[in-house]
Design a protein around this motif. Structure first.
Motif, PDB file in Angstrom:
ATOM      1  N   UNK A  22      10.547 -27.979  13.197  1.00 18.97           N
ATOM      2  CA  UNK A  22       9.424 -28.405  12.360  1.00 18.97           C
ATOM      3  C   UNK A  22       8.680 -27.135  11.963  1.00 18.97           C
ATOM      4  N   UNK A  23       8.627 -26.895  10.669  1.00 18.72           N
ATOM      5  CA  UNK A  23       8.136 -25.633  10.115  1.00 18.72           C
ATOM      6  C   UNK A  23       6.715 -25.299  10.570  1.00 18.72           C
ATOM      7  N   UNK A  24       6.489 -24.015  10.785  1.00 16.96           N
ATOM      8  CA  UNK A  24       5.184 -23.516  11.219  1.00 16.96           C
ATOM      9  C   UNK A  24       4.096 -23.836  10.194  1.00 16.96           C
ATOM     10  N   UNK A  25       4.430 -23.724   8.905  1.00 16.49           N
ATOM     11  CA  UNK A  25       3.398 -23.962   7.890  1.00 16.49           C
ATOM     12  C   UNK A  25       2.977 -25.432   7.829  1.00 16.49           C
ATOM     13  N   UNK A  26       3.844 -26.348   8.227  1.00 11.17           N
ATOM     14  CA  UNK A  26       3.489 -27.768   8.252  1.00 11.17           C
ATOM     15  C   UNK A  26       2.939 -28.212   9.605  1.00 11.17           C
ATOM     16  N   UNK A  27       3.441 -27.600  10.678  1.00 13.77           N
ATOM     17  CA  UNK A  27       3.071 -28.010  12.031  1.00 13.77           C
ATOM     18  C   UNK A  27       2.738 -26.783  12.887  1.00 13.77           C
ATOM     19  N   UNK A  28       1.626 -26.098  12.584  1.00 13.00           N
ATOM     20  CA  UNK A  28       1.283 -24.891  13.355  1.00 13.00           C
ATOM     21  C   UNK A  28       1.079 -25.183  14.845  1.00 13.00           C
ATOM     22  N   UNK A  29       0.705 -26.416  15.169  1.00 14.39           N
ATOM     23  CA  UNK A  29       0.496 -26.782  16.567  1.00 14.39           C
ATOM     24  C   UNK A  29       1.795 -26.830  17.371  1.00 14.39           C
ATOM     25  N   UNK A  30       2.951 -26.819  16.680  1.00  9.77           N
ATOM     26  CA  UNK A  30       4.254 -26.863  17.359  1.00  9.77           C
ATOM     27  C   UNK A  30       4.934 -25.498  17.394  1.00  9.77           C
ATOM     28  N   UNK A  32       4.617 -22.667  18.965  1.00 10.56           N
ATOM     29  CA  UNK A  32       4.943 -21.970  20.215  1.00 10.56           C
ATOM     30  C   UNK A  32       5.656 -22.853  21.229  1.00 10.56           C
ATOM     31  N   UNK A  33       6.084 -24.030  20.832  1.00 10.06           N
ATOM     32  CA  UNK A  33       6.785 -24.952  21.736  1.00 10.06           C
ATOM     33  C   UNK A  33       8.276 -24.625  21.731  1.00 10.06           C
ATOM     34  N   UNK A  34       8.795 -24.248  22.881  1.00  7.09           N
ATOM     35  CA  UNK A  34      10.210 -23.871  22.981  1.00  7.09           C
ATOM     36  C   UNK A  34      11.129 -25.039  22.626  1.00  7.09           C
ATOM     37  N   UNK A  35      10.653 -26.253  22.815  1.00  8.39           N
ATOM     38  CA  UNK A  35      11.449 -27.430  22.477  1.00  8.39           C
ATOM     39  C   UNK A  35      11.563 -27.622  20.957  1.00  8.39           C
ATOM     40  N   UNK A  36      10.779 -26.888  20.186  1.00  8.92           N
ATOM     41  CA  UNK A  36      10.814 -26.941  18.724  1.00  8.92           C
ATOM     42  C   UNK A  36      11.612 -25.781  18.122  1.00  8.92           C
ATOM     43  N   UNK A  37      12.209 -24.969  18.955  1.00  7.41           N
ATOM     44  CA  UNK A  37      12.934 -23.787  18.492  1.00  7.41           C
ATOM     45  C   UNK A  37      14.398 -23.913  18.890  1.00  7.41           C
ATOM     46  N   UNK A  38      15.277 -23.651  17.921  1.00  8.51           N
ATOM     47  CA  UNK A  38      16.715 -23.757  18.175  1.00  8.51           C
ATOM     48  C   UNK A  38      17.391 -22.445  17.782  1.00  8.51           C
ATOM     49  N   UNK A  39      18.390 -22.056  18.564  1.00  8.72           N
ATOM     50  CA  UNK A  39      19.153 -20.839  18.309  1.00  8.72           C
ATOM     51  C   UNK A  39      20.249 -21.135  17.284  1.00  8.72           C
ATOM     52  N   UNK A  87      11.239 -32.572  28.644  1.00 11.75           N
ATOM     53  CA  UNK A  87      11.575 -33.684  27.759  1.00 11.75           C
ATOM     54  C   UNK A  87      10.323 -34.306  27.153  1.00 11.75           C
ATOM     55  N   UNK A  88       9.259 -34.420  27.930  1.00  8.11           N
ATOM     56  CA  UNK A  88       8.026 -34.995  27.392  1.00  8.11           C
ATOM     57  C   UNK A  88       7.444 -34.143  26.260  1.00  8.11           C
ATOM     58  N   UNK A  89       7.582 -32.820  26.363  1.00 13.27           N
ATOM     59  CA  UNK A  89       7.141 -31.936  25.275  1.00 13.27           C
ATOM     60  C   UNK A  89       7.974 -32.198  24.019  1.00 13.27           C
ATOM     61  N   UNK A  90       9.284 -32.387  24.198  1.00 10.91           N
ATOM     62  CA  UNK A  90      10.149 -32.684  23.055  1.00 10.91           C
ATOM     63  C   UNK A  90       9.751 -34.007  22.413  1.00 10.91           C
ATOM     64  N   UNK A  91       9.452 -35.005  23.238  1.00  7.62           N
ATOM     65  CA  UNK A  91       9.010 -36.301  22.711  1.00  7.62           C
ATOM     66  C   UNK A  91       7.700 -36.133  21.948  1.00  7.62           C
ATOM     67  N   UNK A  92       6.781 -35.333  22.471  1.00  9.36           N
ATOM     68  CA  UNK A  92       5.531 -35.057  21.754  1.00  9.36           C
ATOM     69  C   UNK A  92       5.811 -34.423  20.393  1.00  9.36           C
ATOM     70  N   UNK A  93       6.782 -33.509  20.349  1.00  3.65           N
ATOM     71  CA  UNK A  93       7.160 -32.850  19.105  1.00  3.65           C
ATOM     72  C   UNK A  93       7.731 -33.860  18.118  1.00  3.65           C
ATOM     73  N   UNK A  94       8.600 -34.728  18.607  1.00  4.08           N
ATOM     74  CA  UNK A  94       9.184 -35.779  17.765  1.00  4.08           C
ATOM     75  C   UNK A  94       8.074 -36.693  17.237  1.00  4.08           C
ATOM     76  N   UNK A  95       7.196 -37.106  18.114  1.00  2.00           N
ATOM     77  CA  UNK A  95       6.102 -37.997  17.690  1.00  2.00           C
ATOM     78  C   UNK A  95       5.219 -37.347  16.633  1.00  2.00           C
ATOM     79  N   UNK A  96       4.953 -36.065  16.780  1.00  2.00           N
ATOM     80  CA  UNK A  96       4.127 -35.335  15.821  1.00  2.00           C
ATOM     81  C   UNK A  96       4.890 -35.109  14.517  1.00  2.00           C
TER      82      UNK A  96
END
Length: 122
Positions: A22-30, A32-39, A87-96
């Motif tokens: 989820x892009x930084x410019x749309x979701x700055x709150x996400x 720094x979440x490692x669950x939002x970053x993929x290699x 996993x709960x952080x990932x769910x929070x990311x999905x929900x957001x």
């Protein structure tokens, strides 16, 4: 943590890029979440995640794929008790990011299904 692309597990392609699902410019709150970053490999990042290397654009189909593979990484981490992800952080990311209301008690498989259903229906 992931020297190879998280998208391709059967063939090892060196991951030299990290991508915010989820892009930084749309979701700055996400951001720094490692669950939002993929290699990813450079081609995966700049040809698929950001079509034609336009980093202001997100390929929604590829975003769905990234979420599913990130969830696979989280499930592998969970099954091996590595505790790199939450996993709960990932769910929070999905929900957001997807504006859903998924509860923390959901199974990995059900969560994958909900993610895919969201992209099919939207």
């Amino acid at each position: 943590m992931h020297p190879y692309s998280e998208i391709h597990r059967l063939t090892k392609y060196e991951a030299t890029q990290t991508h915010h699902i989820f892009a930084i410019n749309e979701f700055p709150e996400l951001a720094d979440k490692i669950e939002n970053i993929i290699a990813l490999t450079p081609n995966q990042h700049f040809l698929y995640a950001h079509p034609q290397n336009n980093t202001n654009e997100i390929n929604r189909s590829y975003q769905c794929l990234c979420l599913i593979y990130k969830l696979d990484s989280i499930e592998i981490d969970y099954n091996n008790n590595l505790k790199n992800y939450n996993l709960n952080e990932f769910i929070d990311i999905i929900n957001c990011g997807l504006k859903l209301n998924i509860e923390y008690s959901i199974s990995f498989e059900e969560l994958k299904l909900r993610i895919i259903q969201h992209y099919i229906n939207n």
